[in-house]
Write a protein that holds these residues in place. Structure first.
Motif, PDB file in Angstrom:
ATOM      1  N   GLY A 175     -27.558 -14.247  -9.581  1.00 23.10           N
ATOM      2  CA  GLY A 175     -28.019 -15.332 -10.445  1.00 23.10           C
ATOM      3  C   GLY A 175     -28.292 -16.586  -9.662  1.00 23.10           C
ATOM      4  N   LEU A 176     -28.393 -17.690 -10.395  1.00 21.14           N
ATOM      5  CA  LEU A 176     -28.680 -19.001  -9.829  1.00 21.14           C
ATOM      6  C   LEU A 176     -27.405 -19.838  -9.828  1.00 21.14           C
ATOM      7  CD1 LEU A 176     -30.666 -21.234  -8.903  1.00 21.14           C
ATOM      8  CD2 LEU A 176     -31.070 -21.710 -11.337  1.00 21.14           C
ATOM      9  N   VAL A 177     -27.105 -20.451  -8.693  1.00 22.42           N
ATOM     10  CA  VAL A 177     -25.905 -21.270  -8.588  1.00 22.42           C
ATOM     11  C   VAL A 177     -26.198 -22.467  -7.693  1.00 22.42           C
ATOM     12  CG1 VAL A 177     -25.022 -19.959  -6.594  1.00 22.42           C
ATOM     13  CG2 VAL A 177     -23.411 -21.158  -8.108  1.00 22.42           C
ATOM     14  N   GLU A 178     -25.505 -23.547  -7.904  1.00 20.56           N
ATOM     15  CA  GLU A 178     -25.675 -24.731  -7.068  1.00 20.56           C
ATOM     16  C   GLU A 178     -24.921 -24.557  -5.746  1.00 20.56           C
ATOM     17  OE1 GLU A 178     -26.242 -28.220 -10.470  1.00 20.56           O
ATOM     18  OE2 GLU A 178     -24.450 -28.166  -9.231  1.00 20.56           O
ATOM     19  N   ALA A 179     -25.380 -25.255  -4.748  1.00 21.19           N
ATOM     20  CA  ALA A 179     -24.711 -25.214  -3.443  1.00 21.19           C
ATOM     21  C   ALA A 179     -23.232 -25.591  -3.619  1.00 21.19           C
ATOM     22  CB  ALA A 179     -25.385 -26.172  -2.472  1.00 21.19           C
ATOM     23  N   GLY A 180     -22.377 -24.833  -2.925  1.00 20.63           N
ATOM     24  CA  GLY A 180     -20.941 -25.030  -3.051  1.00 20.63           C
ATOM     25  C   GLY A 180     -20.297 -24.166  -4.113  1.00 20.63           C
ATOM     26  N   GLY A 181     -21.109 -23.545  -4.945  1.00 22.49           N
ATOM     27  CA  GLY A 181     -20.589 -22.717  -6.027  1.00 22.49           C
ATOM     28  C   GLY A 181     -20.224 -21.320  -5.563  1.00 22.49           C
ATOM     29  N   SER A 182     -19.843 -20.494  -6.545  1.00 19.27           N
ATOM     30  CA  SER A 182     -19.381 -19.132  -6.262  1.00 19.27           C
ATOM     31  C   SER A 182     -20.079 -18.128  -7.169  1.00 19.27           C
ATOM     32  CB  SER A 182     -17.866 -19.023  -6.495  1.00 19.27           C
ATOM     33  OG  SER A 182     -17.153 -19.876  -5.637  1.00 19.27           O
ATOM     34  N   LEU A 183     -20.199 -16.919  -6.656  1.00 19.45           N
ATOM     35  CA  LEU A 183     -20.667 -15.776  -7.429  1.00 19.45           C
ATOM     36  C   LEU A 183     -19.886 -14.552  -6.986  1.00 19.45           C
ATOM     37  CD1 LEU A 183     -24.582 -16.037  -7.416  1.00 19.45           C
ATOM     38  CD2 LEU A 183     -23.092 -16.270  -9.398  1.00 19.45           C
ATOM     39  N   ARG A 184     -19.757 -13.588  -7.902  1.00 21.79           N
ATOM     40  CA  ARG A 184     -19.128 -12.315  -7.563  1.00 21.79           C
ATOM     41  C   ARG A 184     -20.091 -11.192  -7.892  1.00 21.79           C
ATOM     42  NH1 ARG A 184     -14.330  -8.868 -10.352  1.00 21.79           N
ATOM     43  NH2 ARG A 184     -13.303  -8.080  -8.470  1.00 21.79           N
TER      44      ARG A 184
END
Length: 123
Positions: free
Chosen positions: A10-19
């Protein structure tokens, strides 16, 4: 027929997390090493992380300390926890695995790949 299906991009902002998750299904006898790769359009596919059947892990230098690969053998699933995401992590992420499975009535080990999931990190 063995299939690997990824989810979690997906789409996430810099510094964020995804699994990311990748579940294998089909006539599976056993799964050896499991991998996450990524590919930026116009670039070669890059090996991001590896986890062996025994649980040993290895990472590309660019993600060391930020990404973590894990697996759940009861679910035939491999995960990629991505923290501290950067815009340069934007890519299509593919899981892959060395799987021993029945093909045409014969047990053999082959490499299988998922279809890919897009990860986009905005600055």
């Amino acid at each position: 027929q063995v299939q690997l299906v990824e989810s979690g991009g997906g789409l996430v902002e810099a510094g964020g997390s995804l699994r990311l998750s990748c579940a294998a299904s089909g006539s599976i006898f056993s799964i050896n090493d499991m991998y996450w790769h990524r590919q930026i359009p116009g670039n070669q596919r890059e090996l991001v992380a590896t986890i062996t059947r025994g649980g040993s892990t290895k990472y590309a230098g660019s993600v060391q300390g930020r990404f973590a690969i894990s697996r759940d053998d009861r679910k035939n699933t491999v995960y990629l926890q991505m923290n501290g995401l950067k815009p340069e992590d934007t890519a299509v992420y593919y899981c892959a695995a060395d799987i021993r499975a029945f093909r045409g009535g014969t047990l053999s080990t082959n490499d299988y790949w998922g279809q890919g999931t897009q990860v986009t990190v905005s600055s």
